[in-house]
Design an enzyme around this catalytic site. Structure first.
Site, short mmCIF file in Angstrom:
data_model
loop_
_atom_site.label_atom_id
_atom_site.label_comp_id
_atom_site.label_asym_id
_atom_site.label_seq_id
_atom_site.Cartn_x
_atom_site.Cartn_y
_atom_site.Cartn_z
N TYR A 299 -60.34 29.14 -9.90
CA TYR A 299 -59.99 30.51 -9.53
C TYR A 299 -60.86 31.46 -10.38
CZ TYR A 299 -55.72 28.02 -8.05
OH TYR A 299 -54.81 27.12 -7.51
N GLU A 323 -64.15 29.60 -6.70
CA GLU A 323 -63.43 30.79 -6.23
C GLU A 323 -63.51 30.84 -4.71
OE1 GLU A 323 -61.57 33.96 -5.27
OE2 GLU A 323 -61.63 33.52 -7.41
N CYS A 402 -50.24 35.18 -15.47
CA CYS A 402 -49.69 36.52 -15.48
C CYS A 402 -48.21 36.53 -15.09
CB CYS A 402 -50.48 37.43 -14.55
SG CYS A 402 -50.51 36.87 -12.84
#
Length: 446
Positions: A299, A323, A402
């Site tokens: 990613y 990606e 996150c």
């Protein structure tokens, strides 16, 4: 992290950091007096009323509040909004954004600053508690985590003590009558405001606050670290044709320059990219790192964290960034041109790992002995990717997350494959919101 995909509500060009909840009821619900117990994942507080869980916005653990029920349609829990603080926490302060204050009616409080009424040390402590609880419940590990503020040295202009002036990307919305402003919390109602305290100063200076923009649907404010701030007015038919090159901006991290699409993903905190670069470099175990192995940045976006690995271990490092967004991969190839062994691949991570697993053993594409930096979207890597990755036997995984719950779930999945959590650091990259960034190292236990 320098991905071009849109992934986190608090990190994309938007001022409202939380997903909208179901529409508010036409008739207000009852007002309850509640003793607030703790903070839940998502930034709301937890209380109980007659045995039922009540999730309360704009409250702090230890307070007693009067809260109006706004969603009583679930058997197991209700949702409520604080309308009056009856016994305040010593950590309550004047909200850093007046238009988000508990003094306003809930339907007129702007979103994106749901912790703005809490003193900064307590904000970070609460985020640490959420991360600790998630890792214990879902990851099966007990670890105390101190949420670190961003070093002011890498974030010029940011007020670390107030948690303001950090956002370099903001989206303002435009109502049907042309009113410009952020959304109210948990809704799509545009609220006019007179200030943008979380935004860097140069964005507040060009924001069209108080203006009417008929025919527009949004305004994106962008302040790249290299270049002038921009205000981009969006219209309903704002579509870029395939033949039109996407505008780009340049972001600096230390002495490095990264090209990224102006409308692509880049961390919004002014010091986030430098903070995460240093954290990844710190958490990669040098004793397990083999520069000649098939090291990966999954990613990988435009190559920020692959560059972090390259800068840590030298220009001869082999590293592949993967990606799904072709434009980001194109930028990554250019951004990583310093490294002879660097390459950028456009592919979905799960499919890419399937191809690695299917390659012949002598193809030189295995991950044994490799270091993998894993920076998935908010939903995390998930079982399919973790299973595929663990089966390829990398020596260590540095996981950038996150979302505490997604990280904790994936830590549990890795542990089932014999990878243990060895270290974790957390950073307050979204002050005055409930969001927290974590960087963890997992290693195969032999």
């Amino acid at each position: 992290m320098a991905q071009s995909r849109r992934r986190r509500p608090a990190s994309r060009p938007a001022s409202g950091g939380r997903r909208p909840a179901p529409p508010r009821p036409a008739e207000p619900g009852p007002v309850l007096e509640l003793d607030v117990e703790r903070i839940a994942h998502g930034g709301v507080a937890v209380a109980h009323h007659e045995g039922r869980v009540v999730f309360v916005a704009d409250a702090i653990p230890g307070e007693r509040v009067a809260a109006q029920v706004v969603d009583a349609g679930r058997e197991r829990f209700w949702r409520a909004e604080t309308v009056e603080v009856l016994r305040a926490s010593p950590d309550r302060r004047e909200h850093v954004w007046p238009e988000a204050s508990v003094d306003r009616a809930p339907e007129h409080r702007v979103g994106g600053a749901e912790f703005g009424h809490i003193a900064m040390p307590r904000q970070r402590a609460l985020k640490g508690e959420v991360l600790h609880d998630a890792l214990a419940r879902m990851g099966g590990v007990e670890v105390e985590v101190v949420v670190e503020p961003v070093d002011p040295a890498v974030a010029p202009g940011v007020d670390v003590e107030a948690g303001t002036r950090w956002r370099t990307r903001v989206r303002l919305h435009v109502a049907a009558d042309g009113t410009v402003g952020p959304y109210a919390a948990r809704s799509h109602t545009v609220v006019p405001v007179t200030s943008l305290p979380l935004a860097v100063a140069e964005l507040e200076a060009i924001a069209p606050l108080g203006r009417t923009l008929e025919g527009a649907v949004a305004v994106d404010l962008i302040a790249p670290s290299d270049g002038d701030p921009q205000a981009v007015v969006r219209s309903p038919d704002d579509r870029r044709t395939a033949r039109t090159a996407a505008p780009t901006v340049v972001e600096r991290v230390g002495n490095r320059r990264f090209t990224v699409d102006r409308d692509g993903f880049w961390q919004v905190h002014r010091g986030a990219a430098a903070t995460l670069t240093a954290a990844v470099q710190d958490l990669v175990d040098p004793d397990r790192f083999d520069p000649a192995a098939e090291n990966h940045d999954l990613y990988g976006g435009v190559g920020l964290l692959a560059a972090a690995v390259g800068d840590r271990f030298g220009p001869s490092v082999r590293v592949t960034t993967v990606e799904a967004d072709a434009r980001a991969t194109e930028h990554a190839g250019a951004n990583l041109a310093d490294w002879i062994g660097a390459r950028a691949v456009t592919a979905r991570v799960d499919r890419y790992l399937d191809e690695l697993a299917a390659a012949p053993d002598d193809a030189g594409r295995g991950l044994r002995g490799a270091t993998v930096v894993l920076d998935p979207p908010r939903s995390g890597a998930g079982r399919a990717v973790v299973d595929r990755l663990a089966a390829l036997h990398p020596a260590q995984v540095v996981y950038v997350a996150c979302d505490p719950v997604a990280l904790a779930r994936d830590v549990g999945l890795f542990r089932a494959h014999g990878y243990e959590l060895e270290a974790v650091r957390a950073f307050d990259l979204f002050p005055n919101t409930h969001h927290v960034e974590a960087v963890a190292r997992l290693a195969a236990i032999v």
